[in-house]
Design a protein around this motif. Structure first.
Motif, mmCIF file in Angstrom:
data_model
loop_
_atom_site.group_PDB
_atom_site.id
_atom_site.type_symbol
_atom_site.label_atom_id
_atom_site.label_comp_id
_atom_site.label_asym_id
_atom_site.label_seq_id
_atom_site.Cartn_x
_atom_site.Cartn_y
_atom_site.Cartn_z
ATOM 1 N N ILE A 67 0.837 -1.200 0.000
ATOM 2 C CA ILE A 67 0.000 0.000 0.000
ATOM 3 C C ILE A 67 0.873 1.251 0.000
ATOM 4 C CG2 ILE A 67 -1.678 1.339 1.338
ATOM 5 C CD1 ILE A 67 -2.787 -1.356 2.341
ATOM 6 N N CYS A 68 1.889 1.244 0.851
ATOM 7 C CA CYS A 68 2.799 2.392 0.951
ATOM 8 C C CYS A 68 3.519 2.637 -0.375
ATOM 9 C CB CYS A 68 3.805 2.140 2.072
ATOM 10 S SG CYS A 68 4.937 3.504 2.374
ATOM 11 N N TYR A 69 3.992 1.572 -1.004
ATOM 12 C CA TYR A 69 4.701 1.691 -2.283
ATOM 13 C C TYR A 69 3.796 2.306 -3.342
ATOM 14 C CZ TYR A 69 6.873 0.240 -6.666
ATOM 15 O OH TYR A 69 7.409 0.236 -7.931
ATOM 16 N N LYS A 70 2.553 1.842 -3.399
ATOM 17 C CA LYS A 70 1.635 2.358 -4.416
ATOM 18 C C LYS A 70 1.233 3.801 -4.125
ATOM 19 C CE LYS A 70 -0.164 -2.005 -6.143
ATOM 20 N NZ LYS A 70 -1.347 -2.707 -6.671
ATOM 21 N N LEU A 71 1.104 4.143 -2.868
ATOM 22 C CA LEU A 71 0.822 5.539 -2.529
ATOM 23 C C LEU A 71 1.982 6.440 -2.942
ATOM 24 C CD1 LEU A 71 -0.807 5.174 1.018
ATOM 25 C CD2 LEU A 71 -1.940 5.907 -1.085
ATOM 26 N N GLY A 72 3.203 5.956 -2.721
ATOM 27 C CA GLY A 72 4.380 6.726 -3.107
ATOM 28 C C GLY A 72 4.423 6.989 -4.607
ATOM 29 N N ASN A 73 4.006 6.007 -5.402
ATOM 30 C CA ASN A 73 4.002 6.189 -6.861
ATOM 31 C C ASN A 73 3.060 7.300 -7.302
ATOM 32 O OD1 ASN A 73 5.874 4.193 -7.317
ATOM 33 N ND2 ASN A 73 4.347 2.585 -7.666
ATOM 34 N N VAL A 74 2.021 7.545 -6.496
ATOM 35 C CA VAL A 74 1.064 8.610 -6.807
ATOM 36 C C VAL A 74 1.530 9.944 -6.235
ATOM 37 C CG1 VAL A 74 -1.307 9.396 -6.485
ATOM 38 C CG2 VAL A 74 -0.854 6.986 -6.931
ATOM 39 N N LEU A 75 2.088 9.903 -5.031
ATOM 40 C CA LEU A 75 2.428 11.133 -4.314
ATOM 41 C C LEU A 75 3.613 11.887 -4.923
ATOM 42 C CD1 LEU A 75 1.998 9.893 -0.638
ATOM 43 C CD2 LEU A 75 0.578 11.578 -1.823
ATOM 44 N N HIS A 76 4.432 11.218 -5.720
ATOM 45 C CA HIS A 76 5.582 11.931 -6.284
ATOM 46 C C HIS A 76 5.137 13.077 -7.189
ATOM 47 C CE1 HIS A 76 4.825 9.512 -9.923
ATOM 48 N NE2 HIS A 76 5.551 10.399 -10.561
ATOM 49 N N ALA A 77 3.926 12.977 -7.751
ATOM 50 C CA ALA A 77 3.411 14.035 -8.630
ATOM 51 C C ALA A 77 2.391 14.922 -7.917
ATOM 52 C CB ALA A 77 2.770 13.421 -9.871
ATOM 53 N N TRP A 78 2.242 14.722 -6.620
ATOM 54 C CA TRP A 78 1.223 15.453 -5.860
ATOM 55 C C TRP A 78 1.674 16.883 -5.559
ATOM 56 C CZ3 TRP A 78 2.119 16.901 -0.605
ATOM 57 C CH2 TRP A 78 1.021 17.465 0.031
#
Length: 337
Positions: A67-78
């Motif tokens: 879950i953390c890894y997938k959130l990180g993939n989204v948050l880099h462009a946040w």
């Protein structure tokens, strides 16, 4: 399935219940998390994971890294203006282990908030508050020590300078007071309960008292800078005297090298060194140790990095690296003695 278990939990033998959880529920949850895409899902993931916490407990830890890894993939462009990240992350604060939570916040959230504060302009005549709100709404999610350090380094330095120049221009004190109280009212309760935040606000109030009393307003940081300069000049003078006593010829006469204290241009590293000397502490490089391309130093018992380009000091605590003030650095040293 939850309703089924709630109905049968007291009747099923514990091994049977455990078998259902291990061989039916967990595999389906693992598969669902593996296929979960936070960019496309409409229902937040905690809606269908958290209800299983009372039954599965620490077994759900197996899902957290994914879950953390997938959130990180989204948050880099946040961007900090988008409050959806707060809605997604906040339910996990007390669920994720700190070893997962803190790196996630420090890697993807704190740098974005720092960028906002770096670009934030304080203008009493036409203040735009949205960026400040973007930062402070994370108060209950980002660990308080990181929020405080960000505000000290990237907000209060500018805020106090603006207040200083305003007070030096014969202002309307009623407007200044309203401005001060307005800013204070923007800070969440957990910030106002923090001693370091209160100290920053009190520094502004002290300048206002000086101006209202007809006294010269002391510019923020002047006393500290003078202290650093004094320590540096004293060390240089002592070194010259020692060299002179040893018979070193400076070329213009014995010990005749002259430095004008008013012309001293002190670097951040020199200021930290002087601050360490003032407090009887060592400031030495840890040979061969680097962090993000920066040399690691020992400030007393604290490991630090000096970002001279951005004029920021980073200190290592149990929660990782964070920007700190020199006063906070001293507190960290004494706290480890």
């Amino acid at each position: 399935m939850l309703k089924f278990i709630e109905l049968w939990e007291k009747l099923l033998p514990p091994p049977v219940l455990q078998s259902i959880l291990d061989h039916i529920v967990m595999p389906k949850l693992l598969k669902a998390v593996d296929s979960w895409d936070p960019r496309r899902e409409i229902i937040p993931i905690h809606f269908w994971i958290h209800p299983w916490l009372p039954l599965l407990g620490q077994k759900l830890d197996a899902l957290h890294k994914t879950i953390c890894y997938k959130l990180g993939n989204v948050l880099h462009a946040w961007h900090a203006s988008d409050d959806s990240a707060l809605a997604i992350l906040s339910p996990w604060k007390d669920v994720f282990d700190s070893a997962i939570w803190n790196p996630l916040i420090l890697k993807y959230i704190v740098p974005k908030l720092v960028n906002v504060l770096q670009e934030f302009q304080i203008n009493p005549a036409a203040q735009k508050l949205d960026p400040f709100v973007w930062v402070t709404r994370w108060a209950s999610v980002v660990p308080i020590q990181h929020m405080v350090a960000m505000l000290e380094v990237y907000f209060f330095t500018k805020w106090q300078q603006v207040l200083y120049h305003w007070l030096c221009s014969n202002p309307n004190f009623e407007e200044v007071t309203t401005w001060y109280l307005g800013w204070k009212g923007l800070f969440p309760a957990e910030f106002l309960a923090n001693e370091r935040i209160r100290e920053q606000l009190m520094a502004g109030l002290a300048m206002m008292d000086q101006a209202a009393g007809g006294l010269d307003v002391v510019q923020p940081g002047v006393r500290e800078n003078v202290s650093y300069l004094r320590a540096t000049e004293q060390r240089q003078f002592d070194a010259q005297q020692q060299q002179a006593a040893a018979g070193v010829n400076y070329g213009v006469g014995f010990g005749s090298v002259h430095r004008d204290p008013e012309a001293t241009d002190m670097s951040l590293k020199e200021a930290i060194e002087a601050y360490a000397v003032d407090h009887g502490l060592t400031f030495v490089p840890n040979v061969g140790k680097m962090h993000n391309g920066l040399q690691i130093y020992g400030f007393g018992s604290v490991s630090i990095c000096v970002d001279s380009l951005n004029q920021v000091v980073f200190a290592l605590s149990k929660d990782g690296w964070s920007a700190v003030s020199l006063e906070r650095l001293l507190e960290m040293h004494h706290g480890r003695r």
